[in-house]
Design a protein around this motif. Structure first.
Motif, short mmCIF file in Angstrom:
data_model
loop_
_atom_site.label_atom_id
_atom_site.label_comp_id
_atom_site.label_asym_id
_atom_site.label_seq_id
_atom_site.Cartn_x
_atom_site.Cartn_y
_atom_site.Cartn_z
N ALA A 122 42.28 -79.80 38.26
CA ALA A 122 42.29 -80.79 37.18
C ALA A 122 40.94 -80.81 36.48
O ALA A 122 40.87 -80.93 35.24
CB ALA A 122 42.63 -82.18 37.73
N TYR A 123 39.84 -80.68 37.23
CA TYR A 123 38.50 -80.66 36.63
C TYR A 123 38.33 -79.43 35.72
O TYR A 123 37.83 -79.54 34.61
CB TYR A 123 37.44 -80.67 37.73
CG TYR A 123 36.04 -80.64 37.20
CD1 TYR A 123 35.47 -81.76 36.61
CD2 TYR A 123 35.28 -79.47 37.25
CE1 TYR A 123 34.19 -81.73 36.10
CE2 TYR A 123 34.00 -79.43 36.74
CZ TYR A 123 33.45 -80.56 36.17
OH TYR A 123 32.18 -80.53 35.66
N VAL A 124 38.78 -78.25 36.16
CA VAL A 124 38.68 -77.02 35.36
C VAL A 124 39.49 -77.18 34.08
O VAL A 124 39.03 -76.83 32.98
CB VAL A 124 39.13 -75.79 36.18
CG1 VAL A 124 39.30 -74.57 35.30
CG2 VAL A 124 38.15 -75.51 37.30
N LEU B 239 39.70 -78.06 28.17
CA LEU B 239 40.17 -78.88 27.06
C LEU B 239 39.01 -79.48 26.28
O LEU B 239 39.04 -79.55 25.04
CB LEU B 239 41.10 -79.98 27.56
CG LEU B 239 42.47 -79.48 28.07
CD1 LEU B 239 43.27 -80.65 28.65
CD2 LEU B 239 43.25 -78.81 26.96
N VAL B 240 37.96 -79.92 26.95
CA VAL B 240 36.80 -80.48 26.26
C VAL B 240 36.14 -79.41 25.39
O VAL B 240 35.76 -79.66 24.25
CB VAL B 240 35.79 -81.08 27.28
CG1 VAL B 240 34.46 -81.37 26.63
CG2 VAL B 240 36.37 -82.35 27.90
N VAL B 241 36.02 -78.18 25.92
CA VAL B 241 35.42 -77.09 25.14
C VAL B 241 36.27 -76.81 23.90
O VAL B 241 35.74 -76.65 22.79
CB VAL B 241 35.25 -75.82 26.02
CG1 VAL B 241 34.90 -74.62 25.17
CG2 VAL B 241 34.19 -76.06 27.08
N ARG B 242 37.57 -76.76 24.06
CA ARG B 242 38.45 -76.50 22.92
C ARG B 242 38.36 -77.61 21.88
O ARG B 242 38.33 -77.35 20.68
CB ARG B 242 39.90 -76.33 23.37
CG ARG B 242 40.17 -75.01 24.01
CD ARG B 242 41.64 -74.82 24.26
NE ARG B 242 41.91 -73.52 24.83
CZ ARG B 242 43.11 -73.11 25.20
NH1 ARG B 242 44.15 -73.91 25.05
NH2 ARG B 242 43.28 -71.92 25.70
N ILE B 243 38.33 -78.83 22.31
CA ILE B 243 38.22 -79.96 21.38
C ILE B 243 36.90 -79.90 20.65
O ILE B 243 36.84 -80.13 19.43
CB ILE B 243 38.41 -81.29 22.13
CG1 ILE B 243 39.87 -81.46 22.51
CG2 ILE B 243 37.94 -82.46 21.26
CD1 ILE B 243 40.16 -82.66 23.39
#
Length: 168
Positions: free
Chosen positions: A28-30, A35-39
């Motif tokens: 879940a952390y990965v 997702l944070v990098v993509r956003i």
């Protein structure tokens, strides 16, 4: 009461559950990091696109683009009309040429007489003939309509006509 169990579970089973939960948390952390990098990348792209623009500027930019596209479409329509006109004109210009040189009289050598057929796409045009003799030179012009003449053609004129019609 059994010694070494928690509510009926033994220590070994409890260890497997803890490991499985740790793996799920790590997964879940990965996923969250990805997702944070993509956003963040999407935000950066969005900011670059919107830099110096507000909704009024974007609307103005889109309207200007639409105007340019409409002008290009009008110009293309004009070019297509011009091309059709040029294509129609080209059908009527001389496209086929047949030339025959010959000696009209036995006492004149050098094949100085000639017949030239000049035809358009539909085999319509003219035959220009010149008969050369020692004392004179006569030129004749005969119209050709779709490969035929209302005037009688000499053998040389007919040969020039046939050569021209064989072009293309």
């Amino acid at each position: 009461m059994m010694y070494g169990t928690i509510n009926g579970l033994n220590n070994e089973m409890l260890l497997y559950i803890i490991i499985a939960m740790a793996v799920l948390i790590l997964l879940a952390y990965v996923i969250a990091v990805v997702l944070v990098v993509r956003i963040n990348n999407m935000k950066k792209t969005y900011k670059q696109m919107m830099t110096g623009s507000n909704s009024v500027d974007l609307e103005k930019m889109l309207m200007e683009h639409i105007d340019k596209v409409e002008k290009v479409m009008e110009e293309n329509a004009e070019i297509e009309a011009d091309n059709r006109h040029i294509h129609n004109v080209l059908k009527t210009v001389i496209q086929k040429v047949g030339i025959v040189r010959f000696s009209a009289f036995k006492d004149v050598g050098g094949d100085l007489s000639y017949a030239v057929a000049l035809l358009d796409e539909t085999n319509t045009g003219i035959i220009l003939s010149s008969i050369f003799s020692r004392s004179s030179s006569n030129t004749y012009l005969k119209p050709i309509d779709r490969g035929n003449s209302t005037y009688k053609l000499s053998d040389e004129e007919q040969e020039a006509l046939n050569k021209a019609m064989m072009c293309h």
